[in-house]
Design an enzyme around this catalytic site. Structure first.
Site, short mmCIF file in Angstrom:
data_model
loop_
_atom_site.label_atom_id
_atom_site.label_comp_id
_atom_site.label_asym_id
_atom_site.label_seq_id
_atom_site.Cartn_x
_atom_site.Cartn_y
_atom_site.Cartn_z
N GLU A 64 0.81 -1.23 0.00
CA GLU A 64 0.00 0.00 0.00
C GLU A 64 0.84 1.27 0.00
O GLU A 64 0.77 2.09 0.92
CB GLU A 64 -0.97 0.00 1.19
CG GLU A 64 -2.01 -1.09 1.10
CD GLU A 64 -3.12 -0.96 2.14
OE1 GLU A 64 -3.01 -0.10 3.02
OE2 GLU A 64 -4.09 -1.73 2.05
N GLU A 114 -5.12 -8.64 0.83
CA GLU A 114 -5.81 -8.27 2.07
C GLU A 114 -7.28 -8.02 1.79
O GLU A 114 -7.62 -7.43 0.76
CB GLU A 114 -5.25 -6.99 2.70
CG GLU A 114 -3.93 -7.14 3.39
CD GLU A 114 -3.45 -5.84 4.05
OE1 GLU A 114 -4.28 -5.04 4.50
OE2 GLU A 114 -2.22 -5.66 4.08
#
Ligand code: BGP
Length: 490
Positions: free
Chosen positions: A170, A390
């Site tokens: 991320e 995720e």
């Protein structure tokens, strides 16, 4: 598109769960580990929920064998974890700490002994503090070289044991939170510096992938991006344009660089006009274009809804959270400041709540169909296999009097998202695996230990570590069946 019958999940589909070093390991200075920027940041008063930190976390460093035993009992096919750079190089560069390497080797061996495919994340937000102190971490090009050295050590050591590697977790989130919103280390509020650091990280990503090709020729590598599809609030053409801007600014800005080695033109031009575009040196674009990931890691929690900014309403007016402080955890919901250059999106779009979606207790929209939309958009634009690295629900789990955890809400959440993945696979999207966040409960970066995500409950809270006992939740047994049936029983 409606399917009468859904395709099965492909054979060998990687059913998994994920974690990150700082959130689970503890042992923050054990066996020669150096400090990372998170070890320092969590000690600044007011930065994390009730001052919680990862000094002990869920003590995975000392209990990894028990955790792997539970993974094996569940039948997990894959486990995604991250390596703490400061365990391998306590000072960020220089001398390797063998004990740190050995810990990950033992973990990987334990996984392999149980037929669990390791997915190794090289960077989940914890650059060594010494590199931050000596040259401002990702703001310096020296970090490219040091990151590459660190990666090379891991590539050489684990090339025969680990097939799947994730470069950066991320990048969009940790750069925004760290260099703009001051809610992650290095605690900076400067958009120009954010874009510059982000460019350096892009170069570090490309350099690592380049090295990987020669050291681990049969491995697979890619970034894990925090992707949220951007919706237009309605069909008013200016709002549709705002959504186009939002998708480019929030998503393509990173993904186009990873896959095509170039920045999206419109956003780049916009940042140039505002004087905040990154400075690009002559060979940079050549380097970025010389590599391509093997897969895209997709972290999906929610997307965002936008409309054109009328400059009269605040972007957070409709946000409902149980606690105001939770707003600070969500880059999508931040209230913009005034200055243009500090708010480059202000003239492009503004975020609004989606009236069709429910929210979690922390104000995150729950949108399973958004995951199918995400996968479809990413397949169309980038045409790479995707590994969902995720996806999960943060909730306030409570133990019953019998000591069990009846987390039906988590089962519903995961089931509805997995169902949408199956729809996407039936549409024709190439999804190779799904890692739920997370295997055990763990430290939520800013929200402490009470925001739980795991299949396995960890008996600790924000105040006390207690005994750190592991208790499988109802969702543990549910996911076990999902895996056993390769997704037939959802
Ligand atoms: C992602 C991070 C994870 C994890 C997750 C849940 O952005 O990659 O490390 O923390 O979000 O976030 P939170 O803990 O804020 O609920």
């Amino acid at each position: 598109m409606y399917h009468d019958k859904l395709d099965s999940f492909p054979p060998g589909f990687l059913w998994g769960a994920a974690s990150a070093a700082y959130q689970i390991e503890g042992g923050w200075n054990t066996d020669g580990k150096g400090a990372s920027i998170w070890d320092e940041f969590t000690k600044i008063p007011g930065k994390t929920y009730q001052g919680t930190n990862g000094d002990v976390a869920v003590d995975h460093y000392h209990r990894y064998q028990e955790d792997v035993r539970l993974m094996a009992e569940m039948g997990l096919k894959t486990y995604r974890f991250s390596v703490a750079w400061s365990r391998i190089f306590p000072d960020g560069s220089g001398k390797v700490n063998e004990k740190g390497l050995q810990f990950y080797e033992d973990l990987i061996d334990a996984l392999l002994a149980n037929q669990i495919e390791p997915v190794l994340t090289l960077y989940h937000w914890d650059i060594p503090k010494s590199l931050q102190d000596s040259y401002q971490g990702w703001e310096s090009r020296q970090a490219i070289e040091d990151f590459s050295q660190y990666c090379q050590v891991l590539f050489h050591r684990f090339k025969d044991k680990v097939t799947y590697w994730v470069t950066f977790n991320e990048q969009n989130v940790f750069t925004a939170m760290g260099y703009r919103w001051q809610s992650h280390p290095p605690n900076v509020a400067d958009v120009k510096r954010m874009f510059q650091a982000n460019h350096v990280i892009n170069l570090a990503n490309a350099t690592a992938i380049k090295e990987f090709r020669s050291i681990v020729p049969n491995g697979k590598i890619g970034p894990s991006f925090g992707y949220g599809p951007i919706y237009s609030y309605d069909c008013q053409p200016n709002n549709v344009l705002a959504a186009l801007n939002g998708e480019e600014f929030q998503n393509h800005w990173w993904l186009d660089v990873y896959v095509h080695g170039k920045y999206p033109k419109v956003t780049f031009r916009h940042l140039e006009r505002l004087g905040i575009a990154p400075t690009i040196e002559p060979s940079d674009m050549e380097l970025l274009q010389s590599v391509k990931p093997d897969f895209l890691g997709v972290n999906y929690y929610h997307g965002g809804t936008v409309r054109v900014n009328d400059f009269n309403t605040s972007s957070t007016t409709n946000v409902s959270t149980i606690d105001k402080s939770f707003e600070a955890t969500d880059p999508y919901l931040m209230q913009p400041k005034d200055e243009q250059a500090q708010n480059p999106e202000k003239t492009m779009f503004t975020s609004v709540a989606n009236p069709y979606l429910e929210k979690t207790k922390w104000g995150w929209e729950i949108d399973p169909v958004g995951l199918r939309i995400a996968l479809r958009r990413l397949q169309n634009r980038y045409d790479l296999p995707m590994l969902i690295t995720e996806n999960g629900l943060g909730a306030l789990d409570e133990k019953t009097n019998q000591g069990t955890i009846e987390d039906d809400y988590r089962i519903n959440y995961l089931q509805s998202h997995i169902h949408e993945i199956q729809q996407a696979i039936t549409d024709g999207v190439d999804v190779i695996g799904y890692c739920a966040w997370s295997f055990t409960d763990l430290l939520s970066w800013l929200n402490g230990y009470k925001k739980r995500y795991g299949f396995v409950y960890i008996d600790r809270d924000d105040q006390s570590e207690k005994q750190l006992a592991r208790i499988p939740k109802k969702s543990f047994y549910w996911y076990k069946k999902v895996i056993e049936s390769n997704g037939k029983i959802l």
